[in-house]
Every structure is written in structure tokens, then in C-alpha cells.
Design an enzyme around this catalytic site. Structure first.
Site, PDB file in Angstrom:
ATOM      1  N   ARG A  68      -8.160  -9.235   1.076  1.00 15.44           N
ATOM      2  CA  ARG A  68      -6.705  -9.235   1.251  1.00 15.44           C
ATOM      3  C   ARG A  68      -6.456  -9.495   2.734  1.00 15.44           C
ATOM      4  O   ARG A  68      -6.883  -8.704   3.587  1.00 15.44           O
ATOM      5  CB  ARG A  68      -6.095  -7.907   0.805  1.00 15.44           C
ATOM      6  CG  ARG A  68      -4.635  -7.780   1.186  1.00 15.44           C
ATOM      7  CD  ARG A  68      -3.928  -6.666   0.466  1.00 15.44           C
ATOM      8  NE  ARG A  68      -3.589  -7.063  -0.888  1.00 15.44           N
ATOM      9  CZ  ARG A  68      -2.619  -6.515  -1.625  1.00 15.44           C
ATOM     10  NH1 ARG A  68      -1.890  -5.534  -1.129  1.00 15.44           N
ATOM     11  NH2 ARG A  68      -2.372  -6.934  -2.849  1.00 15.44           N
TER      12      ARG A  68
ATOM     13  N   ASP B  46      10.481 -10.401  -6.023  1.00 12.98           N
ATOM     14  CA  ASP B  46       9.532  -9.744  -5.113  1.00 12.98           C
ATOM     15  C   ASP B  46      10.343  -9.272  -3.913  1.00 12.98           C
ATOM     16  O   ASP B  46      11.510  -9.657  -3.746  1.00 12.98           O
ATOM     17  CB  ASP B  46       8.445 -10.764  -4.698  1.00 12.98           C
ATOM     18  CG  ASP B  46       7.342 -10.170  -3.823  1.00 12.98           C
ATOM     19  OD1 ASP B  46       7.264  -8.924  -3.701  1.00 12.98           O
ATOM     20  OD2 ASP B  46       6.562 -10.952  -3.243  1.00 12.98           O
TER      21      ASP B  46
ATOM     22  N   GLN C 220      -2.457 -11.451  -9.091  1.00 15.43           N
ATOM     23  CA  GLN C 220      -1.157 -10.963  -9.550  1.00 15.43           C
ATOM     24  C   GLN C 220      -0.598 -11.890 -10.641  1.00 15.43           C
ATOM     25  O   GLN C 220      -0.168 -11.442 -11.706  1.00 15.43           O
ATOM     26  CB  GLN C 220      -0.185 -10.908  -8.360  1.00 15.43           C
ATOM     27  CG  GLN C 220       1.211 -10.451  -8.726  1.00 15.43           C
ATOM     28  CD  GLN C 220       1.245  -8.975  -9.077  1.00 15.43           C
ATOM     29  OE1 GLN C 220       0.754  -8.165  -8.333  1.00 15.43           O
ATOM     30  NE2 GLN C 220       1.837  -8.629 -10.206  1.00 15.43           N
TER      31      GLN C 220
HETATM   32  N1  NVA Z   1       4.998 -10.697  -1.178  1.00 19.12           N
HETATM   33  C1  NVA Z   1       4.499  -9.342  -1.050  1.00 19.12           C
HETATM   34  C2  NVA Z   1       3.669  -8.987  -2.213  1.00 19.12           C
HETATM   35  C3  NVA Z   1       3.098  -7.594  -2.204  1.00 19.12           C
HETATM   36  C4  NVA Z   1       2.238  -7.339  -3.402  1.00 19.12           C
HETATM   37  C5  NVA Z   1       3.714  -9.218   0.250  1.00 19.12           C
HETATM   38  O1  NVA Z   1       2.976 -10.160   0.573  1.00 19.12           O
HETATM   39  O2  NVA Z   1       3.848  -8.209   0.930  1.00 19.12           O
HETATM   40  N1   CP Z   2       1.232  -6.010  -6.463  1.00 19.69           N
HETATM   41  C1   CP Z   2       0.297  -5.656  -5.564  1.00 19.69           C
HETATM   42  O1   CP Z   2      -0.535  -6.466  -5.136  1.00 19.69           O
HETATM   43  O2   CP Z   2       0.351  -4.360  -5.190  1.00 19.69           O
HETATM   44  P1   CP Z   2      -0.429  -3.694  -3.973  1.00 19.69           P
HETATM   45  O3   CP Z   2       0.091  -4.332  -2.722  1.00 19.69           O
HETATM   46  O4   CP Z   2      -0.145  -2.237  -4.070  1.00 19.69           O
HETATM   47  O5   CP Z   2      -1.897  -3.995  -4.135  1.00 19.69           O
END
Ligand code: NVA
Ligand code: CP
Length: 345
Positions: free
Chosen positions: A132, A254, A162
Site C-alpha cells: 500500500r 468514496d 477493492q
Molecule cells: N480513495 C481513498 C480510498 C481509501 C480506501 C484513499 O485513497 O484514501
Molecule cells: N477500503 C479500504 O481499502 O479500507 P482500508 O483503507 O481500511 O484498508
């Protein structure tokens, strides 16, 4: 997607002879040892295979109890996570493997040593790397330098795991995804990108409504349109959320301030206010429509309590399916079906 050599590839008619489904059989043969940086790394058949296998492991978890016996998965996360971390960890644990979490939130990958050197170390100990990150290039660079599969667990550009879980949830709900009218309202961000690509792969009509200046990336739109054309569906970009919601089977949103964009919160709040998913917007969709969100949600910002807590909301089914869809993905990337006697699809 470069081919990796560290894993034995399954023979189509050999060790996976228990698989009846042609999509799953072909996906098992090609994806063993591969990376998942983007949904565009997958063919339509492979996306269908992951969804089918996700539903199979959800229905018959005991069959997969030892499918990834002793496999080691490392999760290296530069950003916070609840769902992604726990769904990957529980997923591999329930298939006999093990997860190791490395918190990179205080030290982005590539800072202490080069990403290539991290890859060349980590691949000696683990079977799969789940990342991530902020920069999408961190993921593609790790993938280019690692002999074990690398999975994108969210970058600034995409969130493929996701989107796989989300379309698995839609398939469960509606029986099939092809021909569904799927509407995304909000920021044209990482989640939106992966949803557009996945929807196009599965034959859904995807409509995206964003404020001016927050449209999805041009290259993603172009690729999604190419895929959509091949699959007989369309991708529409609008700036009117109410027009986008008209007749929709699913409305998805989102956060308007993604991780790493917090400095833009004050600027973005008024721009995204007209894009809030509330009861008025939901009323434009079909009466059978569902509400979706990747979570975490900023309640009463991008979605009201009345919508996210309504019977139309399937947000926690989406969260649950993160684990099942990712189990399917791990089984394919790690050749785990070779350890399973029979797959009932
Ligand atoms: N668009 C959001 C998704 C979180 C799961 C982010 O990147 O923070
Ligand atoms: N939807 C999602 O990726 O959630 P987290 O950021 O909690 O992992």
C-alpha cells in the site's frame, strides 16, 4: 505484466484437473507467479475467474484450509488501513499461510534503501508482497525487481483488490454484472479508476460524475473505453451527479479527500458538496438500486447517514468480500489450487 519464474506453473490438464470452469482453469495457468499492479493486468476472463473463485471460497472455506500451507505473505503499508490489512491477514491465515505486517507509515519505501534492493531481500523469505503506497511507481518498481508476485493494496492511482470485491458483491446481489448500470459519484481517484476498468472488463455500463477538474485520469478512461468496446458496454463521464444517478442499479462514492490529500480538505469541501450521496440523489436511481462505498466513509460529507445506514446500503458486504476475493486472488497467484482436490465451479 512480466512473467515470473519462481513458482511452478500449473498444467491446464494436470494438477488442476479438479477445476471444471474454463475461466478459472485458464486463470490458474496464467496467473501463477504474476503481479497484480492494475486491473488492466487482467483479462476479462481472469476478472470473471477471480469473482467466481471468490464466491466458491466463500461458500466452501474448509476446502481451502491448507491450500496455501506455510506460504509467507508480507504486507508493507505506507498508509493506514483497517479492511485491507485484516482481510489479507485473515484470508491467508484461513488457507494455512502466514502474514507479516511491516508498518511503512513513518518511512516510505525506497527511503532507507532502494526499492529494488528491498525486493531482492524480501523475495528470499516470502512468497508474495502486498503493498500500500503513495506513488504507483513504487508498486511497479517492486514488481519489476521481485521474483515473487507483488499485489497493489492501494496506490494513489489504483485500488484493484477493492474493485474485485465490489464487483463480486454486485454479482452476488444481481446475479450478473454484464448490462448493469453502475454509477460512481465523487472524486475521479484510485478507487474510481479500478472500478471503471473492472466494470468495463465485466460488461457493466459505468457512468462517472465528478466535479470539473476532478475527472479520472485520461489514460485510464481511454483504456476503460477500449475494454468496454470489446465487451459491449460503455463508459460515460459527466459533471452532473443527478443525471448520472438516473436509472442506476448501483450508486458508489468514496471520500473526496484521499489519504495524502488532507492539505486540500478545505478547498475540496465546497466543490464536492453537490456530489453528496443523499436520499434525493438515491431517489434518481432505480428502486432496486444499491448504495456502495469502499470505506472508510466520512459520514454526512460524501454520504448521509440516512443512505449509508439504509437497507439499500451494501457497504459491509463489500467489506466482507474483500477477504473472499483476495483469497481467490492469492490462490491464483500462489498456485494454491494445485493443493485443492476439487473446485465446485
Ligand atoms: N480513495 C481513498 C480510498 C481509501 C480506501 C484513499 O485513497 O484514501
Ligand atoms: N477500503 C479500504 O481499502 O479500507 P482500508 O483503507 O481500511 O484498508
Amino acid at each position: 505484466m512480466a512473467s515470473k519464474t519462481i513458482l511452478d506453473r500449473p498444467a491446464l490438464d494436470g494438477q488442476n484437473a479438479g477445476i471444471a470452469d474454463a475461466d478459472i482453469q485458464a486463470a490458474a495457468a496464467r496467473l501463477a507467479g504474476e503481479d497484480l499492479c492494475s486491473i488492466a493486468d487482467l483479462s476479462s476472463g481472469e476478472v470473471r475467474a477471480i469473482l467466481k473463485l471468490g464466491r466458491e471460497v466463500k461458500s466452501h472455506p474448509a476446502r481451502y484450509r491448507r491450500a496455501l500451507d506455510a506460504k509467507q505473505m508480507v504486507l508493507m503499508f505506507e498508509k493506514a488501513s483497517l479492511r485491507t490489512r485484516l482481510s489479507f491477514e485473515t484470508g491467508i491465515n484461513t488457507m494455512g499461510g502466514n502474514a507479516i505486517f511491516v508498518d511503512q507509515t513513518n518511512q516510505p519505501l525506497g527511503e532507507r534503501e532502494s526499492i529494488a534492493d528491498v525486493a531482492r531481500n524480501v523475495e528470499r523469505w516470502v512468497d508474495i508482497i502486498v503493498l500500500r503506497t503513495y506513488a504507483h511507481d513504487t508498486i511497479t518498481e517492486m514488481a519489476a525487481n521481485s521474483r515473487v508476485p507483488v499485489v497493489n493494496a492501494l496506490s494513489d492511482f489504483e485500488h484493484p483488490c477493492q474493485a474485485l470485491a465490489d464487483f463480486m458483491t454486485l454479482e452476488e446481489r444481481f446475479g450478473k454484472v454484464a448490462g448493469l448500470n453502475f454509477t460512481y459519484v465523487g472524486d475521479g481517484n484510485n478507487v474510481c479508476h479500478s472500478l471503471m476498468l473492472t466494470g468495463a472488463q465485466l460488461g457493466a455500463n459505468v457512468t462517472v460524475a465528478t466535479p470539473r477538474g476532478y475527472s479520472p485520469d485520461f489514460e485510464i478512461v481511454t483504456r476503460a473505453r477500449e475494454i468496454a468496446e470489446a465487451n459491449g458496454c460503455e463508459i460515460r463521464l459527466l459533471q452532473d451527479p443527478h443525471a448520472a444517478a438516473e436509472g442506476a442499479d448501483a450508486i458508489y462514492t468514496d471520500v473526496c479527500v484521499s489519504m495524502g490529500m488532507e492539505h486540500e480538505s478545505t478547498k475540496r469541501a465546497p466543490i464536492f458538496r453537490p456530489f453528496q450521496v443523499n436520499e434525493t440523489l438515491m431517489a434518481k436511481a432505480l428502486p432496486t438500486a444499491v448504495f456502495m462505498h469502499c470505506l472508510p466513509a466520512r459520514r454526512n460529507a460524501e454520504v448521509t447517514d440516512a443512505v449509508i445506514d439504509s437497507p439499500q446500503s451494501i457497504v459491509f458486504d463489500q467489506a466482507e468480500n474483500r477477504m473472499h476475493a483476495q483469497k481467490a486472488l492469492l490462490l491464483l497467484l500462489l498456485n494454491g489450487l494445485a493443493n485443492v482436490k476439487a473446485v465446485s465451479c
